[in-house]
Design an enzyme around this catalytic site. Structure first.
Site, PDB file in Angstrom:
ATOM      1  N   SER A 178      24.761 -12.774  40.354  1.00 46.23           N
ATOM      2  CA  SER A 178      23.790 -12.631  41.426  1.00 46.23           C
ATOM      3  C   SER A 178      24.522 -12.167  42.683  1.00 46.23           C
ATOM      4  O   SER A 178      25.502 -12.774  43.101  1.00 46.23           O
ATOM      5  CB  SER A 178      23.118 -13.983  41.682  1.00 46.23           C
TER       6      SER A 178
ATOM      7  N   LYS B 104      21.917  -9.060  39.193  1.00 44.16           N
ATOM      8  CA  LYS B 104      20.748  -9.470  39.978  1.00 44.16           C
ATOM      9  C   LYS B 104      21.095  -9.295  41.445  1.00 44.16           C
ATOM     10  O   LYS B 104      22.177  -9.682  41.887  1.00 44.16           O
ATOM     11  CB  LYS B 104      20.433 -10.928  39.676  1.00 44.16           C
TER      12      LYS B 104
ATOM     13  N   LYS C 276      19.688  -9.901  45.460  1.00 44.44           N
ATOM     14  CA  LYS C 276      18.706 -10.557  46.320  1.00 44.44           C
ATOM     15  C   LYS C 276      18.045  -9.490  47.184  1.00 44.44           C
ATOM     16  O   LYS C 276      18.730  -8.566  47.673  1.00 44.44           O
ATOM     17  CB  LYS C 276      19.407 -11.590  47.213  1.00 44.44           C
TER      18      LYS C 276
ATOM     19  N   ASP D   7      15.715 -10.480  43.046  1.00 44.04           N
ATOM     20  CA  ASP D   7      15.212 -11.828  43.342  1.00 44.04           C
ATOM     21  C   ASP D   7      14.813 -11.895  44.809  1.00 44.04           C
ATOM     22  O   ASP D   7      15.639 -11.681  45.694  1.00 44.04           O
ATOM     23  CB  ASP D   7      16.305 -12.867  43.043  1.00 44.04           C
TER      24      ASP D   7
ATOM     25  N   GLU E 143      12.074 -11.515  40.496  1.00 45.03           N
ATOM     26  CA  GLU E 143      12.023 -12.964  40.467  1.00 45.03           C
ATOM     27  C   GLU E 143      11.370 -13.503  41.735  1.00 45.03           C
ATOM     28  O   GLU E 143      11.736 -13.114  42.849  1.00 45.03           O
ATOM     29  CB  GLU E 143      13.463 -13.487  40.342  1.00 45.03           C
TER      30      GLU E 143
ATOM     31  N   ASP F 119      10.882 -18.677  39.288  1.00 41.51           N
ATOM     32  CA  ASP F 119      12.025 -19.569  39.477  1.00 41.51           C
ATOM     33  C   ASP F 119      11.516 -20.787  40.245  1.00 41.51           C
ATOM     34  O   ASP F 119      11.145 -21.812  39.654  1.00 41.51           O
ATOM     35  CB  ASP F 119      13.118 -18.798  40.249  1.00 41.51           C
TER      36      ASP F 119
ATOM     37  N   LYS G  74      16.093 -23.518  35.411  1.00 43.53           N
ATOM     38  CA  LYS G  74      17.269 -24.120  36.060  1.00 43.53           C
ATOM     39  C   LYS G  74      17.264 -25.603  35.745  1.00 43.53           C
ATOM     40  O   LYS G  74      16.269 -26.300  35.982  1.00 43.53           O
ATOM     41  CB  LYS G  74      17.227 -23.892  37.568  1.00 43.53           C
TER      42      LYS G  74
ATOM     43  N   GLY H 212      21.767 -19.757  38.155  1.00 46.94           N
ATOM     44  CA  GLY H 212      22.762 -20.644  38.753  1.00 46.94           C
ATOM     45  C   GLY H 212      22.348 -21.116  40.133  1.00 46.94           C
ATOM     46  O   GLY H 212      21.427 -20.582  40.750  1.00 46.94           O
TER      47      GLY H 212
END
Ligand code: MG
Length: 314
Positions: free
Chosen positions: A138, A164, A166, A191, A216, A241, A265, A293
């Site tokens: 990420s 991934k 952000k 995400d 996400e 998520d 998660k 994570g």
């Protein structure tokens, strides 16, 4: 097994690099570890709550309070056949999944040690764990497309199989376009950590052209319903998520079409028992899952790896 002792330890870890999401920058992690002693063996778990209540309502400090004042009194001296028996006892404490999950995971670890098997083997019984899992990375929000592409280059070279990134308003289309130009073929996902609203649907549809694996949690952290409305308007698969704390929420999200993928998660759902039930439900409904994570220490990461050996973590 009989639970004899529970020890909490907190340590601070400096991140290798600051990590920026749509709700802020972190450069240090407070790590809360749970150590349980049961039947002469010791098991470890990690509470993944953050310093602030921005990802979820829990924090490291609420976890100290809940574990000391409510979880430990339930578990003290408790007799149980397997770690799987613990989750029903902890249901009395509503919410606070990360606090409960850190302790629950330590008990699974203790059971695996007592039986002399790996945690992955115990979780997969009666099946066998896979020997290898695919790993992604990420990448936090960067100041410019060039800086982001540089970071992606570094992680792809390191061997990560899924990237991934952000995103947030103003740091989305341009950033993803730059990555796709340099890397047309990598497995890429974005995400948003709840940075958008349903009014942004037309804007989010622009992301369809980047053929992302998923977007996400674009909308509200507890708003399953609006995600169902958004999924009808975009091609990119939505992954939830923040919204998924329980098996019931996973069921609701899948059945109303709020997502096509779930990020399980361990801490967010309160430990391995619920994580396994969500995984089973998703598998039965052809919804693939993966394990995200929480900037864990090696202990939490080891548990994430064990979880990711279950079927349907694809
Ligand atoms: Mg996320």
């Amino acid at each position: 097994m009989k639970i004899e002792r529970l020890t909490l330890r907190e340590l601070r870890m400096k991140l290798v690099a600051p990590f920026e999401t749509s709700f802020g920058v972190s450069d240090e992690r407070r790590i809360l570890l749970a150590e349980v002693a049961a039947d002469g063996v010791t098991g470890w778990g990690e509470v993944v709550a953050g310093t602030n209540p921005y990802y979820s309502p829990e924090t490291v400090d609420t976890a100290w309070h809940i574990i000391r004042d409510f979880v430990w009194p339930v578990l003290k001296g408790a007799q149980f056949a397997a770690a799987a028996d613990i989750e029903p006892l902890l249901r009395r404490v509503r919410g606070h999944n990360m606090a409960k999950g850190g302790v629950e995971a330590a008990l699974w670890d203790a059971e695996a040690r007592q039986k002399g098997v790996s945690l992955a083997a115990l979780l997969n019984q009666p099946g066998q764990p896979r020997a290898e899992i695919a790993t992604g990375v990420s990448i936090g929000i960067k100041e410019s497309p060039a800086k982001l592409v540089e970071a992606v280059e570094r992680e792809v070279a390191a061997g990560y199989q899924r990237i991934k990134v952000k995103i947030k308003p103003g740091k989305d289309v341009m950033m993803l376009a730059a990555i796709r130009e340099r890397f047309p073929k990598i497995r890429l996902m974005a995400d948003a950590n709840s940075a958008y609203t349903l009014d942004d649907a037309a804007h989010l549809r622009e992301l369809d052209r980047f053929y992302l694996m998923m977007i996400e949690q674009p909308l509200g952290w507890d708003d399953i319903f609006s995600h169902a409305k958004l999924q009808k308007q975009i091609q990119t698969d939505i992954c939830l998520d923040e919204c998924i704390f329980t098996e019931e929420q996973a069921r609701a999200a899948v059945e109303i079409g709020a997502c096509r993928i779930i990020n399980i998660k361990l801490g967010r759902v309160g430990g391995f028992s619920v994580a396994r039930r969500i995984q089973t439900f998703c598998q039965q409904n052809n919804v693939p899952v993966w394990c995200g994570g929480m900037l864990e220490s090696g202990i939490g990461r080891a548990h994430n790896i064990a979880l990711s050996t279950l079927p349907n973590f694809v």
